[in-house]
Design an enzyme around this catalytic site. Sequence first.
Site, PDB file in Angstrom:
ATOM      1  CG  ASP A 148      -1.979   1.060   1.157  1.00 35.22           C
ATOM      2  OD1 ASP A 148      -1.693   2.148   0.603  1.00 35.22           O
ATOM      3  OD2 ASP A 148      -3.100   0.819   1.641  1.00 35.22           O
ATOM      4  CG  PHE A 195     -14.874   7.443  -5.239  1.00 34.90           C
ATOM      5  CD1 PHE A 195     -15.622   8.505  -4.739  1.00 34.90           C
ATOM      6  CD2 PHE A 195     -13.867   6.915  -4.459  1.00 34.90           C
ATOM      7  CE1 PHE A 195     -15.367   9.026  -3.479  1.00 34.90           C
ATOM      8  CE2 PHE A 195     -13.610   7.441  -3.196  1.00 34.90           C
ATOM      9  CZ  PHE A 195     -14.358   8.492  -2.708  1.00 34.90           C
ATOM     10  CE1 TYR A 213      -8.403  14.369 -12.167  1.00 35.36           C
ATOM     11  CE2 TYR A 213     -10.559  14.037 -13.160  1.00 35.36           C
ATOM     12  CZ  TYR A 213      -9.502  13.572 -12.390  1.00 35.36           C
ATOM     13  OH  TYR A 213      -9.583  12.326 -11.836  1.00 35.36           O
TER      14      TYR A 213
HETATM   15  C1  LIG Z   1     -18.956  10.040 -14.453  1.00 33.18           C
HETATM   16  C2  LIG Z   1     -17.800   9.233 -14.905  1.00 33.18           C
HETATM   17  C3  LIG Z   1     -16.962   9.900 -15.940  1.00 33.18           C
HETATM   18  C4  LIG Z   1     -15.662   9.220 -16.128  1.00 33.18           C
HETATM   19  C5  LIG Z   1     -14.615  10.118 -16.701  1.00 33.18           C
HETATM   20  C6  LIG Z   1     -13.289   9.411 -16.654  1.00 33.18           C
HETATM   21  C7  LIG Z   1     -12.225  10.253 -16.007  1.00 33.18           C
HETATM   22  C8  LIG Z   1     -11.239   9.367 -15.330  1.00 33.18           C
HETATM   23  C9  LIG Z   1     -10.042  10.152 -14.902  1.00 33.18           C
HETATM   24  C10 LIG Z   1      -9.209   9.540 -13.839  1.00 33.18           C
HETATM   25  C11 LIG Z   1      -9.225   8.056 -13.791  1.00 33.18           C
HETATM   26  C12 LIG Z   1      -8.596   7.474 -12.550  1.00 33.18           C
HETATM   27  O1  LIG Z   1      -7.999   8.051 -11.716  1.00 33.18           O
HETATM   28  S1  LIG Z   1      -8.888   5.845 -12.500  1.00 33.18           S
HETATM   29  C13 LIG Z   1      -8.170   5.133 -11.058  1.00 33.18           C
HETATM   30  C14 LIG Z   1      -9.283   4.472 -10.402  1.00 33.18           C
HETATM   31  N1  LIG Z   1      -8.807   3.355  -9.665  1.00 33.18           N
HETATM   32  C15 LIG Z   1      -9.052   3.203  -8.361  1.00 33.18           C
HETATM   33  O2  LIG Z   1      -9.684   4.033  -7.733  1.00 33.18           O
HETATM   34  C16 LIG Z   1      -8.537   1.949  -7.740  1.00 33.18           C
HETATM   35  C17 LIG Z   1      -8.307   2.079  -6.280  1.00 33.18           C
HETATM   36  N2  LIG Z   1      -9.547   2.495  -5.550  1.00 33.18           N
HETATM   37  C18 LIG Z   1      -9.824   2.123  -4.308  1.00 33.18           C
HETATM   38  O3  LIG Z   1      -9.050   1.387  -3.693  1.00 33.18           O
HETATM   39  C19 LIG Z   1     -11.073   2.599  -3.643  1.00 33.18           C
HETATM   40  O4  LIG Z   1     -11.967   2.948  -4.666  1.00 33.18           O
HETATM   41  C20 LIG Z   1     -10.867   3.789  -2.669  1.00 33.18           C
HETATM   42  C21 LIG Z   1     -10.445   5.017  -3.407  1.00 33.18           C
HETATM   43  C22 LIG Z   1     -12.176   4.040  -1.970  1.00 33.18           C
HETATM   44  C23 LIG Z   1      -9.774   3.498  -1.621  1.00 33.18           C
HETATM   45  O5  LIG Z   1      -9.996   2.389  -0.902  1.00 33.18           O
HETATM   46  P1  LIG Z   1      -9.708   2.237   0.703  1.00 33.18           P
HETATM   47  O6  LIG Z   1      -8.528   2.942   1.124  1.00 33.18           O
HETATM   48  O7  LIG Z   1      -9.764   0.769   0.943  1.00 33.18           O
HETATM   49  O8  LIG Z   1     -10.892   3.022   1.311  1.00 33.18           O
HETATM   50  P2  LIG Z   1     -12.302   2.590   1.885  1.00 33.18           P
HETATM   51  O9  LIG Z   1     -12.078   2.259   3.318  1.00 33.18           O
HETATM   52  O10 LIG Z   1     -12.992   1.604   1.037  1.00 33.18           O
HETATM   53  O11 LIG Z   1     -13.054   3.999   1.760  1.00 33.18           O
HETATM   54  C24 LIG Z   1     -12.491   5.183   2.270  1.00 33.18           C
HETATM   55  C25 LIG Z   1     -13.575   6.223   2.347  1.00 33.18           C
HETATM   56  O12 LIG Z   1     -14.001   6.515   1.002  1.00 33.18           O
HETATM   57  C26 LIG Z   1     -15.430   6.371   0.925  1.00 33.18           C
HETATM   58  N3  LIG Z   1     -15.800   5.932  -0.411  1.00 33.18           N
HETATM   59  C27 LIG Z   1     -15.400   4.840  -1.044  1.00 33.18           C
HETATM   60  N4  LIG Z   1     -15.959   4.739  -2.259  1.00 33.18           N
HETATM   61  C28 LIG Z   1     -16.790   5.817  -2.373  1.00 33.18           C
HETATM   62  C29 LIG Z   1     -17.672   6.278  -3.396  1.00 33.18           C
HETATM   63  N5  LIG Z   1     -17.822   5.626  -4.550  1.00 33.18           N
HETATM   64  N6  LIG Z   1     -18.350   7.434  -3.164  1.00 33.18           N
HETATM   65  C30 LIG Z   1     -18.223   8.120  -2.000  1.00 33.18           C
HETATM   66  N7  LIG Z   1     -17.394   7.709  -1.000  1.00 33.18           N
HETATM   67  C31 LIG Z   1     -16.692   6.575  -1.188  1.00 33.18           C
HETATM   68  C32 LIG Z   1     -15.738   5.327   1.982  1.00 33.18           C
HETATM   69  O13 LIG Z   1     -17.090   5.391   2.379  1.00 33.18           O
HETATM   70  C33 LIG Z   1     -14.791   5.736   3.101  1.00 33.18           C
HETATM   71  O14 LIG Z   1     -15.262   6.852   3.808  1.00 33.18           O
HETATM   72  P3  LIG Z   1     -16.022   6.713   5.246  1.00 33.18           P
HETATM   73  O15 LIG Z   1     -17.270   5.927   4.990  1.00 33.18           O
HETATM   74  O16 LIG Z   1     -15.069   5.995   6.149  1.00 33.18           O
HETATM   75  O17 LIG Z   1     -16.280   8.122   5.657  1.00 33.18           O
HETATM   76  N1  LIG Z   2      -8.237   4.977 -17.501  1.00 37.13           N
HETATM   77  C1  LIG Z   2      -8.346   6.253 -17.802  1.00 37.13           C
HETATM   78  O1  LIG Z   2      -9.097   6.602 -18.711  1.00 37.13           O
HETATM   79  C2  LIG Z   2      -7.530   7.296 -17.065  1.00 37.13           C
HETATM   80  C3  LIG Z   2      -7.742   8.635 -17.371  1.00 37.13           C
HETATM   81  C4  LIG Z   2      -6.984   9.607 -16.750  1.00 37.13           C
HETATM   82  C5  LIG Z   2      -6.013   9.225 -15.830  1.00 37.13           C
HETATM   83  N2  LIG Z   2      -5.831   7.913 -15.531  1.00 37.13           N
HETATM   84  C6  LIG Z   2      -4.756   7.560 -14.593  1.00 37.13           C
HETATM   85  O2  LIG Z   2      -4.078   6.397 -15.057  1.00 37.13           O
HETATM   86  C7  LIG Z   2      -3.586   5.652 -13.938  1.00 37.13           C
HETATM   87  C8  LIG Z   2      -4.055   4.222 -14.037  1.00 37.13           C
HETATM   88  O3  LIG Z   2      -5.466   4.177 -14.002  1.00 37.13           O
HETATM   89  P1  LIG Z   2      -6.297   2.932 -14.490  1.00 37.13           P
HETATM   90  O4  LIG Z   2      -7.391   3.426 -15.334  1.00 37.13           O
HETATM   91  O5  LIG Z   2      -5.378   1.892 -15.030  1.00 37.13           O
HETATM   92  O6  LIG Z   2      -6.954   2.470 -13.106  1.00 37.13           O
HETATM   93  P2  LIG Z   2      -6.926   1.108 -12.288  1.00 37.13           P
HETATM   94  O7  LIG Z   2      -6.880  -0.088 -13.185  1.00 37.13           O
HETATM   95  O8  LIG Z   2      -8.010   1.203 -11.289  1.00 37.13           O
HETATM   96  O9  LIG Z   2      -5.517   1.191 -11.598  1.00 37.13           O
HETATM   97  C9  LIG Z   2      -5.241   1.680 -10.341  1.00 37.13           C
HETATM   98  C10 LIG Z   2      -4.106   0.822  -9.802  1.00 37.13           C
HETATM   99  O10 LIG Z   2      -3.595   1.420  -8.628  1.00 37.13           O
HETATM  100  C11 LIG Z   2      -3.427   0.428  -7.629  1.00 37.13           C
HETATM  101  N3  LIG Z   2      -3.600   1.043  -6.327  1.00 37.13           N
HETATM  102  C12 LIG Z   2      -4.692   1.724  -5.889  1.00 37.13           C
HETATM  103  N4  LIG Z   2      -4.506   2.108  -4.619  1.00 37.13           N
HETATM  104  C13 LIG Z   2      -3.276   1.677  -4.260  1.00 37.13           C
HETATM  105  C14 LIG Z   2      -2.507   1.760  -3.068  1.00 37.13           C
HETATM  106  N5  LIG Z   2      -3.005   2.364  -1.979  1.00 37.13           N
HETATM  107  N6  LIG Z   2      -1.272   1.217  -3.046  1.00 37.13           N
HETATM  108  C15 LIG Z   2      -0.764   0.584  -4.132  1.00 37.13           C
HETATM  109  N7  LIG Z   2      -1.424   0.471  -5.288  1.00 37.13           N
HETATM  110  C16 LIG Z   2      -2.675   1.008  -5.347  1.00 37.13           C
HETATM  111  C17 LIG Z   2      -4.542  -0.586  -7.916  1.00 37.13           C
HETATM  112  O11 LIG Z   2      -4.234  -1.873  -7.405  1.00 37.13           O
HETATM  113  P3  LIG Z   2      -4.780  -2.386  -5.968  1.00 37.13           P
HETATM  114  O12 LIG Z   2      -6.203  -1.975  -5.873  1.00 37.13           O
HETATM  115  O13 LIG Z   2      -4.533  -3.847  -6.015  1.00 37.13           O
HETATM  116  O14 LIG Z   2      -3.898  -1.723  -4.959  1.00 37.13           O
HETATM  117  C18 LIG Z   2      -4.556  -0.577  -9.430  1.00 37.13           C
HETATM  118  O15 LIG Z   2      -3.630  -1.529  -9.918  1.00 37.13           O
HETATM  119  C19 LIG Z   2      -4.065   6.385 -12.697  1.00 37.13           C
HETATM  120  O16 LIG Z   2      -3.043   7.242 -12.239  1.00 37.13           O
HETATM  121  C20 LIG Z   2      -5.236   7.199 -13.205  1.00 37.13           C
HETATM  122  O17 LIG Z   2      -5.477   8.334 -12.416  1.00 37.13           O
HETATM  123  C21 LIG Z   2      -6.579   6.936 -16.115  1.00 37.13           C
END
Ligand SMILES: CCCCCCCCCCCC(=O)SCCNC(=O)CCNC(=O)[C@H](O)C(C)(C)COP(=O)(O)OP(=O)(O)OC[C@H]1O[C@@H](n2cnc3c(N)ncnc32)[C@H](O)[C@@H]1OP(=O)(O)O
Ligand SMILES: NC(=O)c1ccc[n+]([C@@H]2O[C@H](COP(=O)([O-])OP(=O)(O)OC[C@H]3O[C@@H](n4cnc5c(N)ncnc54)[C@H](OP(=O)(O)O)[C@@H]3O)[C@@H](O)[C@H]2O)c1
Length: 298
Positions: free
Chosen positions: A85, A117, A167
């Site tokens: 992490d 999210f 953004y």
């Molecule tokens: C329109 C589309 C266009 C789409 C347009 C596309 C644009 C994309 C541009 C960027 C793309 C990216 O960055 S893509 C990268 C995306 N990938 C990821 O997010 C993968 C990793 N994500 C995660 O691990 C989870 O989603 C997280 C962020 C919640 C982190 O997990 P965690 O550390 O285990 O946290 P967890 O305990 O579950 O939750 C922490 C707190 O967040 C809250 N929380 C969790 N999920 C949510 C949620 N969906 N909404 C509100 N709140 C939430 C929980 O209630 C809690 O608050 P409380 O209840 O304790 O108060």
């Molecule tokens: N896809 C798109 O269209 C898009 C657009 C703009 C920017 N981006 C950027 O591109 C990058 C990759 O995104 P993606 O679309 O490939 O999303 P994704 O598949 O959800 O990838 C996120 C990765 O980060 C890891 N991760 C999340 N929290 C972590 C933590 N606390 N420690 C270590 N690893 C962690 C996740 O693995 P675990 O959950 O197993 O930890 C997962 O492998 C991100 O920086 C995102 O902001 C993506």
Amino acid sequence: MENLPRGLPAPPPPGAAALPPGTYAGQVVLVTGGGTGLGKAIATEFARLGADLVIASRRAEQLEAARRELAAVPGAGRVAAAACDIRDPERVAEVFDAAEAALGLPDVLVNNAAANFPSPAEDLSPNAWRAVVDITLTGTWFMTREFGRRHLAAGTPGSIVNIGASYAWTGGPGFSHSAAAKAGVKSLVETLAVEWGPYGIQINGLVPGLFPHADMTEDIRGGLERAAPGARDARQPALRVGAPHELGWAATFLASPYARFVTGHTLVVDGANWQRRSVVAPEVVPVREQLGRGPFGG
Ligand SMILES: CCCCCCCCCCCC(=O)SCCNC(=O)CCNC(=O)[C@H](O)C(C)(C)COP(=O)(O)OP(=O)(O)OC[C@H]1O[C@@H](n2cnc3c(N)ncnc32)[C@H](O)[C@@H]1OP(=O)(O)O
Ligand SMILES: NC(=O)c1ccc[n+]([C@@H]2O[C@H](COP(=O)([O-])OP(=O)(O)OC[C@H]3O[C@@H](n4cnc5c(N)ncnc54)[C@H](OP(=O)(O)O)[C@@H]3O)[C@@H](O)[C@H]2O)c1
């Protein structure tokens, strides 16, 4: 031939490489979030060019599956996986220790892991804000700090690529936490390029536009489908979305010997989507409505 809008041409297919074979032979490349989506696509292109890889993220099972896939890429070097992490600085240091012992100090760090999210800003709990900012910005900083300190101590050069989002410049309605964090990530690129350039450490940003992939979180995938059902391509100036290997090519270029004089720069690979403006601005739809939320507090 009729001059119809056909969009930007498709890239060469996956499997092609943009750089000479073996560009990364003998180099160690650490990719956070390298087990899924764009991180895996980036790791694949480094593997194709001969790199030894370390992929790091939280879910060990998924990492192991990706490790096997990456090891099978033609031309790949050794591939290691480290469950981590990135919010935990001690665990981050352990990952670097393990990488150094197994493969050597990483020459390249790709900070790809992030969290996101969609949510109206006013709905975010303090913990929800912290989760996204701590992973996206602070985790990136912990990885960067560890990489920088080790290279500064050893007197060796290195290259960092931080994956961003457009953004960071424009603000991101519906993604206030992620946009603020990505602005911080972009700022780190600009600051550290100057601080660490004299010691041979290069740092750049790489911004993907819309790159759909099978590992996208349900929140993002579902949101996209709701906002633009079946019309992803038509909403891009390129009339298409990005192919993940295109982003991989850009990452391998930025960290390569061919880009040594490029530092402190953020490259946007998004078919000009972030520059998009309409001649007549579309009607404003509040974020709550775009995300299908009812009235605040209602
Ligand atoms: C329109 C589309 C266009 C789409 C347009 C596309 C644009 C994309 C541009 C960027 C793309 C990216 O960055 S893509 C990268 C995306 N990938 C990821 O997010 C993968 C990793 N994500 C995660 O691990 C989870 O989603 C997280 C962020 C919640 C982190 O997990 P965690 O550390 O285990 O946290 P967890 O305990 O579950 O939750 C922490 C707190 O967040 C809250 N929380 C969790 N999920 C949510 C949620 N969906 N909404 C509100 N709140 C939430 C929980 O209630 C809690 O608050 P409380 O209840 O304790 O108060
Ligand atoms: N896809 C798109 O269209 C898009 C657009 C703009 C920017 N981006 C950027 O591109 C990058 C990759 O995104 P993606 O679309 O490939 O999303 P994704 O598949 O959800 O990838 C996120 C990765 O980060 C890891 N991760 C999340 N929290 C972590 C933590 N606390 N420690 C270590 N690893 C962690 C996740 O693995 P675990 O959950 O197993 O930890 C997962 O492998 C991100 O920086 C995102 O902001 C993506």
